[in-house]
Design an enzyme around this catalytic site. Structure first.
Site, PDB file in Angstrom:
ATOM      1  N   LYS A   1      64.878   3.689 -60.652  1.00  0.00           N
ATOM      2  CA  LYS A   1      65.409   4.380 -61.820  1.00  0.00           C
ATOM      3  C   LYS A   1      66.757   4.996 -61.436  1.00  0.00           C
ATOM      4  O   LYS A   1      66.939   5.429 -60.284  1.00  0.00           O
ATOM      5  CB  LYS A   1      64.414   5.461 -62.258  1.00  0.00           C
ATOM      6  CG  LYS A   1      64.727   6.155 -63.577  1.00  0.00           C
ATOM      7  CD  LYS A   1      63.577   7.119 -63.939  1.00  0.00           C
ATOM      8  CE  LYS A   1      63.813   7.858 -65.251  1.00  0.00           C
ATOM      9  NZ  LYS A   1      62.672   8.736 -65.593  1.00  0.00           N
TER      10      LYS A   1
ATOM     11  N   SER B   1      60.929   8.109 -70.320  1.00  0.00           N
ATOM     12  CA  SER B   1      62.318   7.847 -70.056  1.00  0.00           C
ATOM     13  C   SER B   1      62.580   6.753 -69.018  1.00  0.00           C
ATOM     14  O   SER B   1      63.707   6.272 -68.911  1.00  0.00           O
ATOM     15  CB  SER B   1      62.992   9.142 -69.556  1.00  0.00           C
ATOM     16  OG  SER B   1      62.462   9.499 -68.279  1.00  0.00           O
TER      17      SER B   1
ATOM     18  N   SER C   1      56.954  10.190 -68.489  1.00  0.00           N
ATOM     19  CA  SER C   1      58.045   9.208 -68.472  1.00  0.00           C
ATOM     20  C   SER C   1      57.746   7.932 -67.707  1.00  0.00           C
ATOM     21  O   SER C   1      58.551   6.995 -67.739  1.00  0.00           O
ATOM     22  CB  SER C   1      59.313   9.845 -67.893  1.00  0.00           C
ATOM     23  OG  SER C   1      59.936  10.638 -68.871  1.00  0.00           O
TER      24      SER C   1
END
Lengths: 493, 494
Positions: free
Chosen positions: B80, B155, B179
């Site tokens: 990420k 996310s 997330s």
């Protein structure tokens, strides 16, 4: 206005004003590494060379408490007879400034590691500490390089302890005395060099004044005082300023709750920010750091490292070694000096003589560029050497004056006292027949003075000693010369 | 030899170690799939083609020289864009960190690399991990491979899609309020949030520090276990790490027989999507069929978890994001020429709307006079939620519930309504606030036959019961068959 009894200041209107003063002292801990990272701080390094992801606040970097800093902080608390909290926590103090990399300072808000304690002044008055907490230093913003502001993050993250007093002081003298004692203690216990020039000791003062017998009035904070002199001057200025403001009788001119800065050049304080502009620091517990726990083992280990503190030493030097209060104060003002002095005494040096030599000659040498030593420990003259010199002067082998020359040479070369005395031919002549010979020569042609002495004016003997000492090139033992002169004049009478 | 996209990380590593393929070929396969699909799905914001191939070649050489392979030998992995890898662009999908390349590597990234994994690139996300759909990314939306008109969740959107679409077998995300679990559910893969403190956060760009946990995505629970074994365990650079050994997930699947599974009615509210409810109830029924004892448990404060979370997380975020001031890194806007003006202009230009909203909210709840009413009270409710789970775990071994209240929703559907978006985290936030381990594992599909969307079952355990939660997820996976690949071209219903 004039100062009457301790603390009371009489104003123009005759009102007796009582100043109320509290201090907040930031003190840098001398740990090897910073408070939350492994950077090894040293004063004066090239800007931004002592930094890492943690102290430059790179995204994702996390603080880890330096256990040595906690140990130093605990030692400081113990030296001030304060209570160490078994559990304390770190909080974030949020504000924006270019020298504050994270946008918050890690400090301690409502659960500091230390509460209580204090320092007793010579008058017997006890200055109470409210608390001591640990926090990290910010970096340094440099504004005087053209249009730009430069930021040096070397200091960012350096460990500090902030000690906050109750508003127990009522004069600049008391504040100065408290500050001096605090500095001495921190230096003694080895937690800080407290060097204001290097920024390792910084002070904020809170000052208010009120008429005797009335409630306390608005307090004003003066920040960032970087010398003891400025602390004193700013307090004196604030007391006078506030009294004058109140004595106008016009409430519009009364002091406001605000933060002021001391202008060193002008010798005045100036408004930095008013109460309305006060920061809301939005303190909250730092989620990156667990609670700080201090157990009995840690406390006892630090207690074991505490040396005899200056006040106790001073009392002992007076009662056991017979020093005057003044000499005891000079000998204990710094721990290395006190340790040096005690070693001289332990190896046989006479305490009073040792104190005199150290105060008058040894410490002075520290400012001599030829000697090139910044502390008494770095001198080439060790306590043993000084004790030896003291003995040589004490038994008359060399005169006190010659002893000074000997010490100078010892300080420069590191040679031993006996060797210097021999090499320089400074041994006092104690051979009485030689002294008699110089005396007789001096008496010749000074009959008038001789007669004076005979007439009972013993002071006149001084006029005869000069020529003798001159003839001996200073090597004659003055005690013996005096005795010989009196004897010869008497015999020939 | 099976195709790259068909294998999980465990099988790929074993295949490379057996000499059936090289690490370099495997990385090239990953780059090929990324090339084929990233334009459409936008999982990756940056791909380090040369660096990845060089690292893979080095692994092959070391293997040839007789070096023992690590547990993730030659496995391509996606990170990420809020994870630090020295020299990589770590933007957090924010303009304020555009071009930022950290000078250091996160502990968990280094552990992956030391285990033989090959980072191939950084994945898209909601800006600073604030969002549940990818729509808050400053660089574009990521699309769900099951239906490209829908969100993959967020996310950690890009990491979920990279795994679901076959680009990489495993990826790391960060889970603050769901997330990782929520996008795992919406993309039909496994997402595992460890006990808070089980994985070092050193090198994870902070959002809500007391909630953030690095969390793996995988196409199988065994891969999630393998990644956890590699990245978990204490780290002297993160003092919030718990003092527990690395997760030892073991080889066994764990047994459902005799397991006491708590089912809280609060996670099956009246407005729960009916298809999702049916799917999750069927999953729980399947656990019962395998011998699990299903026990109703009550978690009565579940409904205040979302407001509590949005106080705690935003308070921490308002402080964590203060460092983006334009002084040391990132783009700077000069503003009116004053220092405060520079800060304001930089932050105004650099942060997106949702990040600004949360900074304002967090600043408000910490401000003098409101601090106790908001932040103080939120901390007490947080404690209450944790206590409530403690009580439940005296009765049951794990709690089972939906991961998300709906399957993947359409892009644009909730982007204008922040509160509706926040509510999509209703079922993941409680375990985050309580610091509990929780796994989302695929449990079926909803929707028409030609437009199916995956649903996730969430398994929550008591603190440090990471091994148990993973074993239960693994047993469920073994007992059911919901692991399916999304269609290669998902035009979507729209």
């Amino acid at each position: 206005m004039s100062t009457a009894a301790a603390g009371v200041v009489s104003g123009q209107t005759g009102t007796r004003w009582i100043p109320v003063i509290g201090l907040e002292v930031h003190c840098q801990l001398d740990t090897r590494t910073k408070l939350f990272c492994g950077c090894e701080y040293s004063f004066g390094a090239e800007p931004n060379t002592i930094t890492c992801p943690v102290c430059t606040a790179q995204p994702g970097a996390l603080p880890v408490l330096n256990s040595a800093a906690l140990e130093y902080a605990v030692r400081a608390a113990l030296a001030l007879n304060a209570d160490v909290a078994p559990v304390s926590k770190f909080d974030r103090k949020n504000y924006f400034y270019c020298d504050l990399p994270k946008g918050y300072q890690i400090s301690q808000f409502d659960l500091p590691y230390c509460t209580g304690g204090g320092i007793q002044l010579a008058s017997g008055k006890f200055i109470r500490l409210t608390r001591i907490h640990m926090e990290e230093d910010a970096g340094k913003a440099i504004h005087d390089r053209g249009d730009a502001t430069l930021v040096d993050l070397n200091r960012a993250g350096v460990p500090l302890i902030e000690s906050v007093t109750e508003a127990d002081m009522c004069s600049a003298d008391e504040a100065h005395e408290y500050l001096t004692a605090l500095k001495e203690i921190f230096q003694y216990i080895g937690v800080s060099d407290c060097d204001m020039e290097k920024g390792s000791l910084r002070c904020d003062v809170n000052v208010s004044v009120h008429p005797e017998g009335e409630p306390w009035r608005t307090k004003v904070e003066v920040k960032n005082l970087n010398s003891f002199r400025n602390v004193r001057a700013s307090i004196q200025y604030e007391i006078a300023r506030q009294i004058e403001a109140y004595e106008t009788g016009d409430p519009a001119q009364y002091p406001e709750q605000e933060t002021r800065l001391f202008d060193v050049a002008a010798g005045v304080t100036r408004t930095m920010r008013s109460k309305e502009d006060a920061h809301d620091y939005r303190y909250f517990p730092d989620p990156d750091l667990p609670l700080v726990t201090v157990d009995a083992v840690l406390i006892e280990r630090q207690r074991g490292l505490l040396p005899e503190l200056p006040v106790a030493r001073r009392a002992r030097y007076e009662s056991e070694l017979g020093l005057s209060a003044y000499d005891a104060g000079v000998m204990t003002a710094a721990r290395d000096v006190a340790d040096f002095f005690e070693t001289v005494v332990r190896v046989g040096g006479d305490p009073k003589a040792a104190a005199n030599w150290i105060a008058n000659d040894v410490l002075r040498a520290l400012s001599d560029p030829d000697v090139a030593a910044s502390s008494i420990l770095e001198l080439l003259v060790k306590p043993n050497d000084l004790a030896e010199l003291i003995a040589l002067v004490g038994d008359g082998t060399v005169s006190k004056n010659a002893g000074r020359e000997v010490l100078d040479e010892m300080l420069r070369s590191g040679a031993r006292a006996k060797d210097v005395v021999q090499a320089m031919g400074l041994e006092q002549v104690q051979d009485t027949s030689q002294i008699d010979e110089w005396c007789r020569a001096a008496l010749a042609g000074r009959e008038a003075t001789v007669a004076d002495v005979r007439a009972g004016n013993l002071k006149a003997i001084g006029a005869l000693m000069g020529p003798v000492m001159q003839a001996s090139k200073g090597s004659a033992d003055p005690q013996l010369v005096r005795a010989a002169l009196l004897r010869i004049i008497g015999e020939e009478g | 030899m099976s195709a790259y996209e068909e294998l999980d990380a465990t099988a790929l590593a074993e295949s490379i170690v057996r000499g059936e393929r090289t690490a370099e070929e495997t990385t090239a396969d990953a780059l090929r799939v990324i090339d084929e699909r990233n334009d459409e799905l936008f999982a990756f914001v940056s791909v380090d083609r040369e660096g990845a191939l060089a690292r893979a070649r080095a692994l092959d050489e070391r293997r040839a020289a007789g070096e023992a392979p690590g547990p993730l030998h030659g496995v391509p992995v996606a990170l990420k864009a809020n994870m630090c890898l020295a020299g990589a662009e770590v933007s957090c999908a924010s303009k304020i960190l555009a071009g930022y390349r950290p000078p250091y590597t996160a502990t968990f990234v280094q552990r992956l690399i030391d285990a033989g994994a090959v980072p191939v690139g950084m994945t898209n996300m909601d800006e600073f991990a604030m969002g549940s759909s990818s729509e808050n990314s400053a660089f574009g939306v990521t699309r769900n491979p099951w239906d490209v008109t829908r969100t993959p969740g967020g996310s950690s959107s890009g990491s979920a899609v990279a795994v679901a679409s076959g680009m990489v077998p495993i990826a790391l995300g960060s889970d603050t309020g769901g997330s990782v679990r929520q996008p795992a559910a919406m993309c039909g893969i496994v997402g595992y949030k460890p006990t808070y403190g089980r994985v070092s956060r050193y090198g994870l760009v902070a959002f809500g520090s007391s909630l953030d946990q690095v969390s793996p995505f995988a196409r199988s629970t065994r891969d999630a276990c393998r990644v956890m074994e590699v990245i978990s365990g204490p780290d002297e650079l993160d003092s919030t790490c718990v003092d527990a050994p690395p997760v030892a997930a073991g080889a066994g699947t764990g047994a459902l027989a005799g397991l006491r599974v708590g089912v809280p009615p609060e996670y099956f509210p009246d407005d729960l999507d009916a298809d999702v409810r049916a799917c999750v109830e069927a999953a729980i029924e399947a656990m019962r069929a395998k011998g699990a004892e299903i026990v109703p448990v009550s978690l009565p404060h579940t409904d205040v978890a979302i407001p509590t979370y949005y106080v705690v997380a935003t308070a921490e975020a308002s402080s964590n994001l203060a460092r983006y001031d334009g002084v040391r890194y990132g783009p700077r806007a000069e503003g009116d020429g004053t220092l405060q003006g520079m800060f304001a202009a930089t932050r105004d230009a650099g942060f997106g709307d949702e990040v600004k909203r949360r900074i304002l909210l967090g600043t408000y709840v910490l401000s003098s006079g409101y601090h106790e009413a908001w932040y103080g009270r939120a901390l007490r409710v947080r404690r209450l939620l944790a206590d409530e789970f403690d009580v439940a775990f005296q009765e049951v071994d794990v709690v089972a519930c939906p991961t998300a209240p709906t399957a993947a929703f359409s892009l644009g559907e909730k982007s204008a309504d922040p509160v509706a978006m926040y509510l999509s985290d209703t079922m993941t936030v409680p375990a985050s606030l309580a610091g509990l381990p929780a796994c989302s594992v695929p449990c079926g599909f909803v929707g028409a036959r030609d437009a199916q969307l995956p649903v996730g079952l969430q398994v929550i355990g008591r603190p440090l019961a990471d091994e148990l939660v993973l074993a239960v997820a693994r047993a469920f996976e073994a007992a059911t068959d919901h692991r399916r690949r999304p269609p290669r071209s998902a035009g979507g219903a729209a």
